[in-house]
Scaffold this active site. Structure first.
Site, PDB file in Angstrom:
ATOM      1  N   CYS A   2       4.727  -3.318   4.324  1.00  0.00           N
ATOM      2  CA  CYS A   2       5.959  -1.902   4.697  1.00  0.00           C
ATOM      3  C   CYS A   2       5.597  -0.929   5.361  1.00  0.00           C
ATOM      4  O   CYS A   2       4.791  -1.206   6.535  1.00  0.00           O
ATOM      5  CB  CYS A   2       5.963  -1.366   3.384  1.00  0.00           C
ATOM      6  SG  CYS A   2       6.295  -2.737   2.002  1.00  0.00           S
ATOM      7  N   ARG A  63      10.615  -0.784   3.803  1.00  0.00           N
ATOM      8  CA  ARG A  63      10.205  -2.173   2.262  1.00  0.00           C
ATOM      9  C   ARG A  63      10.693  -3.555   2.628  1.00  0.00           C
ATOM     10  O   ARG A  63      12.206  -3.974   3.205  1.00  0.00           O
ATOM     11  CB  ARG A  63      10.974  -2.287   0.953  1.00  0.00           C
ATOM     12  CG  ARG A  63       9.984  -3.058   0.228  1.00  0.00           C
ATOM     13  CD  ARG A  63      10.582  -2.541  -1.113  1.00  0.00           C
ATOM     14  NE  ARG A  63       9.970  -3.686  -2.233  1.00  0.00           N
ATOM     15  CZ  ARG A  63      10.219  -4.389  -3.835  1.00  0.00           C
ATOM     16  NH1 ARG A  63      11.541  -3.798  -3.583  1.00  0.00           N
ATOM     17  NH2 ARG A  63      10.224  -5.107  -3.929  1.00  0.00           N
ATOM     18  N   ILE A  66       8.083  -7.950  -0.929  1.00  0.00           N
ATOM     19  CA  ILE A  66       7.138  -9.737  -1.312  1.00  0.00           C
ATOM     20  C   ILE A  66       6.893  -9.954  -2.456  1.00  0.00           C
ATOM     21  O   ILE A  66       7.655 -11.067  -3.387  1.00  0.00           O
ATOM     22  CB  ILE A  66       5.837  -9.466  -0.772  1.00  0.00           C
ATOM     23  CG1 ILE A  66       6.392  -8.765   1.163  1.00  0.00           C
ATOM     24  CG2 ILE A  66       5.174 -10.804  -0.834  1.00  0.00           C
ATOM     25  CD1 ILE A  66       6.908 -10.364   1.856  1.00  0.00           C
ATOM     26  N   ASN A  92       1.953   0.617   1.555  1.00  0.00           N
ATOM     27  CA  ASN A  92       1.553  -0.794   2.666  1.00  0.00           C
ATOM     28  C   ASN A  92       0.904  -1.377   2.228  1.00  0.00           C
ATOM     29  O   ASN A  92      -0.511  -1.319   2.620  1.00  0.00           O
ATOM     30  CB  ASN A  92       1.738  -0.124   4.400  1.00  0.00           C
ATOM     31  CG  ASN A  92       1.793  -1.109   5.176  1.00  0.00           C
ATOM     32  OD1 ASN A  92       2.590  -2.451   4.979  1.00  0.00           O
ATOM     33  ND2 ASN A  92       1.462  -1.207   6.764  1.00  0.00           N
ATOM     34  N   GLY A  93       1.161  -2.338   2.193  1.00  0.00           N
ATOM     35  CA  GLY A  93      -0.612  -3.752   2.073  1.00  0.00           C
ATOM     36  C   GLY A  93      -0.051  -4.665   1.233  1.00  0.00           C
ATOM     37  O   GLY A  93       1.262  -5.035   0.260  1.00  0.00           O
ATOM     38  N   GLU A  94      -0.694  -5.116   0.664  1.00  0.00           N
ATOM     39  CA  GLU A  94      -0.949  -6.160  -0.678  1.00  0.00           C
ATOM     40  C   GLU A  94      -2.085  -6.090  -1.520  1.00  0.00           C
ATOM     41  O   GLU A  94      -3.179  -6.049  -1.087  1.00  0.00           O
ATOM     42  CB  GLU A  94      -0.503  -7.633  -0.169  1.00  0.00           C
ATOM     43  CG  GLU A  94       0.746  -7.862   0.273  1.00  0.00           C
ATOM     44  CD  GLU A  94       2.332  -7.586  -0.652  1.00  0.00           C
ATOM     45  OE1 GLU A  94       1.445  -7.494  -2.039  1.00  0.00           O
ATOM     46  OE2 GLU A  94       3.644  -7.607   0.538  1.00  0.00           O
ATOM     47  N   ASP A 118       2.528  -5.047  -7.508  1.00  0.00           N
ATOM     48  CA  ASP A 118       1.058  -4.850  -7.460  1.00  0.00           C
ATOM     49  C   ASP A 118       0.367  -3.123  -7.299  1.00  0.00           C
ATOM     50  O   ASP A 118      -0.169  -1.853  -7.367  1.00  0.00           O
ATOM     51  CB  ASP A 118       0.347  -5.215  -6.650  1.00  0.00           C
ATOM     52  CG  ASP A 118       1.111  -5.308  -4.980  1.00  0.00           C
ATOM     53  OD1 ASP A 118       2.551  -4.599  -5.657  1.00  0.00           O
ATOM     54  OD2 ASP A 118       0.652  -5.670  -3.828  1.00  0.00           O
ATOM     55  N   SER A 386      -3.416 -16.182   8.601  1.00  0.00           N
ATOM     56  CA  SER A 386      -4.266 -17.077   9.443  1.00  0.00           C
ATOM     57  C   SER A 386      -5.623 -16.434   9.570  1.00  0.00           C
ATOM     58  O   SER A 386      -6.044 -15.690   8.146  1.00  0.00           O
ATOM     59  CB  SER A 386      -3.697 -15.567  10.828  1.00  0.00           C
ATOM     60  OG  SER A 386      -3.923 -15.742  11.864  1.00  0.00           O
TER      61      SER A 386
END
Length: 656
Positions: A2, A63, A66, A92-94, A118, A386
């Site tokens: 995000c 947002r 995910i 922002n992230g996971e 999360d 990746s």
């Protein structure tokens, strides 16, 4: 994945609002500035404002849903039962171990959660564990957390710098955000100094990226990887480092299976990391080049998603594509594969848009094909895996073998070693042995400052009107080398790259080019548990005289197809050397120089001469030219505003 934005000021409800600075204006401006990075999160836009007698804080959020798509909206409110609205978070992230964290917090502290995502795990972990929560977050993150009880904004960034976080302070307060362009939207209201930082320009030209914490705008800085900051109204941010990567080699044991046990340890931790990186409520794909890193990630990912789609890109020009290898690899592991071939016309036409998305210039032409393959992938998936980070952790760059070739110079007395360097100077450029003699005469600290080395001091002086001999790579690398005193040379080079090339080039282009297309990119190699295993490898398990990433290759023998296992890494090769000699890219380059207003920072006549020499084949100036040209384009977009990129909105399927 995000985009976040926060503005903290000392203006309260009873403050004189003034022109463009009142409490009401703060909320309005943050909502508008967040829209500038809507590409990072097109699914939802959220804002929140808190006004007190001596402060105003506004949070903005875009947002990309995910995990826990129907809930976990942000800004997210959480608190313990006695103060259920104490914290407000934009993130922002996971966090890949969020399920385990939630279970632990509930069992140990009775934490209660209203969502299945999360994001709440971060707030609860911070409430109960404080800053000790940060090393326990297994993932990529940049977040800003407002504590209504203490009146403090707590910001943090993941250990490797996978996710960005810009910060700037002026008379009108402190602004924090995922993208610099959103902060610049608030520059006038916050009173930010937006002049160009000449020292950062020289660092960029030398390194091909702007090293952290600098940016090219004087007032704007980046919160460094592995750091957190506390922001109080009316005060500048107070920054603290919570994570420093350390390489502590442990020799292999002497038993008959000692080496294999270490290889198995690598395999096991990678399998676990990929499994956790596959956690999502949307479709996950993978980028696939012709190298071992992306192949390993894809081969492990398909175990969790048999319908895995892989993506690669190449160019129409022969010899600048790994498409055939990627297709063969996808077939070998059983993945469906999609290829995007980029023409020179597409390449040139996309440059203004790409540099706008970048925020800061990065002179790595590989980011252009990355932009196109991300745009293609977004038509099919919302998340990709990746292979970034494998080279820095496991010893994958060929230059890491340099200490082996230069080892004889270590036995020379200092004066004799310096004399050898002087002997190399009169030798013709390109003569065999000249570079070896020169580099052998230097210490590691003098000669190595990462993978990007385009300009010598003499060449820098020729293109930079404001060149200063006092602004060198040691500004960036000296403290990094100081922290690794006593380590073996290869580990010290890896350590430098973690703080320079990785977070300055590789992770910037990975974040910006995928987020430009509202695509989340995950990097399983850059995981704390994977690093813990990789950091204990001895030099002999990383670099030999014939190969790189030795232990990783041995560990991946059962996983990676044989045609890839020992193939050298190429990534996304780009034919700029050829295109800058004839064709659309050359025409574009001459036009950029002719119309540029950046003469204060770049000697345009000298750049024109470089172009002429390169076009005629006198010398290969492609890397130096690309570095300068990308700066000129950045300047035209963000400084003199003579170029206005046409931002094309890609097609965003509702659900993937």
């Amino acid at each position: 994945m995000c985009g976040l934005l926060a503005w903290v000021t000392a203006l309260g409800d009873d403050a004189d609002s003034g022109a463009g600075s009142g409490a009401d204006v703060v909320a309005e401006r943050v909502a508008a500035a967040a829209q500038v990075m809507r590409h990072r999160g097109p699914d939802e836009l959220g804002t929140w404002t808190d006004r007190g007698p001596a402060h105003t804080v506004a949070l903005g959020f875009t947002r990309l849903a995910i995990i826990d798509i129907e809930h976990s909206h942000q800004p997210l409110h959480w608190g313990p039962p006695e103060t259920p609205e104490r914290y407000v978070l934009v993130f922002n992230g996971e966090i890949y171990n969020y399920l385990e964290l939630r279970a632990e917090l509930a069992a140990a502290h009775g934490a209660v959660f209203a969502t299945d995502g999360d994001t709440e795990a971060i707030v609860a972990a911070y409430h109960y564990w404080g800053v000790e929560a940060l090393p326990r977050l297994r993932g990529m993150f940049a977040f800003a957390l407002w504590d209504t009880a203490t009146g403090e904004l707590f910001c943090a960034r993941d250990p490797f710098g996978i996710k960005p976080l810009f910060m700037a302070t002026g008379p009108g307060g402190t602004v924090v955000g995922s993208e610099k362009k959103s902060l610049l939207e608030l520059a006038d209201a916050a009173g930010l100094d937006t002049t160009v930082d000449r020292r950062a320009v020289q660092h960029y030209t030398l390194l091909q990226y702007v090293p952290e914490p600098e940016t090219l705008h004087t007032a704007v800085r980046r919160l460094e990887s592995g750091c957190y900051a506390r922001v109080r109204p009316g005060q500048p941010p107070q920054t603290t480092r919570y994570f420093t990567p350390r390489f502590a080699a442990e020799p292999f044991g002497t038993g008959p299976h000692a080496a294999q046990e270490r290889y198995d340890e690598i395999t096991a931790v990678l399998e676990d990391s990929v499994a956790k990186h596959m956690r999502a409520d949307v479709t996950v794909g993978a980028f696939l080049s012709g190298g071992i890193d992306s192949t390993a990630i894809a081969a492990l990912a398909i175990r969790h998603n048999p319908d895995l789609i892989t993506f690669t890109t190449g160019f129409e020009r022969e010899g600048f594509s790994e498409v055939d290898v990627a297709v063969a690899t996808a077939e070998a592991i059983g993945a469906r594969h999609i290829t995007k071939v980029v023409s020179e016309h597409e390449f040139v036409a996309a440059l203004p848009e790409i540099v706008w998305y970048l925020d800061e210039p990065v002179a790595d032409p590989a980011l252009v094909p990355l932009f196109f393959v991300a745009r293609e992938a977004r038509k099919h998936v919302k998340v990709v895996l990746s292979g970034e980070g494998a080279d820095e952790l496991f010893g994958g760059y060929t230059i890491y073998r340099e200490p082996l070739s230069l080892k004889p110079f270590n036995y020379l007395p200092g004066p004799l070693r310096r004399s050898v360097g002087k002997m190399s100077k009169p030798l013709p450029e390109g003569m065999r042995g000249k570079s070896l003699l020169h580099r052998g005469s230097l210490t590691l600290e003098q000669r190595y400052y990462g993978n990007a080395r385009s300009f010598s001091d003499e060449q820098l002086r020729a293109v930079l009107p404001g060149f200063s001999p006092d602004w060198t790579h040691t500004d960036v690398t000296a403290p990094i080398y100081a922290a690794s005193a006593g380590w073996d040379p290869v580990a010290r080079m890896q350590h430098v790259d973690l703080f320079t090339w990785l977070r300055g080039d590789i992770l910037v282009k990975a974040d910006k080019m995928t987020m430009a297309n509202s695509l989340e990119l995950r990097v399983p190699f850059l995981d704390p548990e994977v690093f813990a295993v990789a950091s204990r490898l001895p030099v002999s398990a990383k670099i030999t005289r014939t190969t790189t990433k030795y232990a990783l290759r041995r560990a991946l023998e059962p996983i990676v197809p044989a045609h890839v296992l020992h193939r050298p890494k190429l990534g996304f090769p780009v034919p700029i050397r050829h295109w800058l000699r004839a064709g659309e890219l050359l025409d574009w380059a001459y036009q950029m120089v002719a119309t540029s207003h950046a003469g204060e920072h770049i000697d345009l006549a000298a750049t024109r001469r470089l172009l002429d020499e390169h076009r005629c084949g006198v010398s290969d100036h492609s890397r130096r030219l690309w570095t300068v040209l990308i700066f000129l384009l950045w300047h035209a977009i963000f400084v003199d505003r003579s170029v206005t990129p046409q931002i094309s909105e890609p097609h965003y399927p509702v659900q993937l």
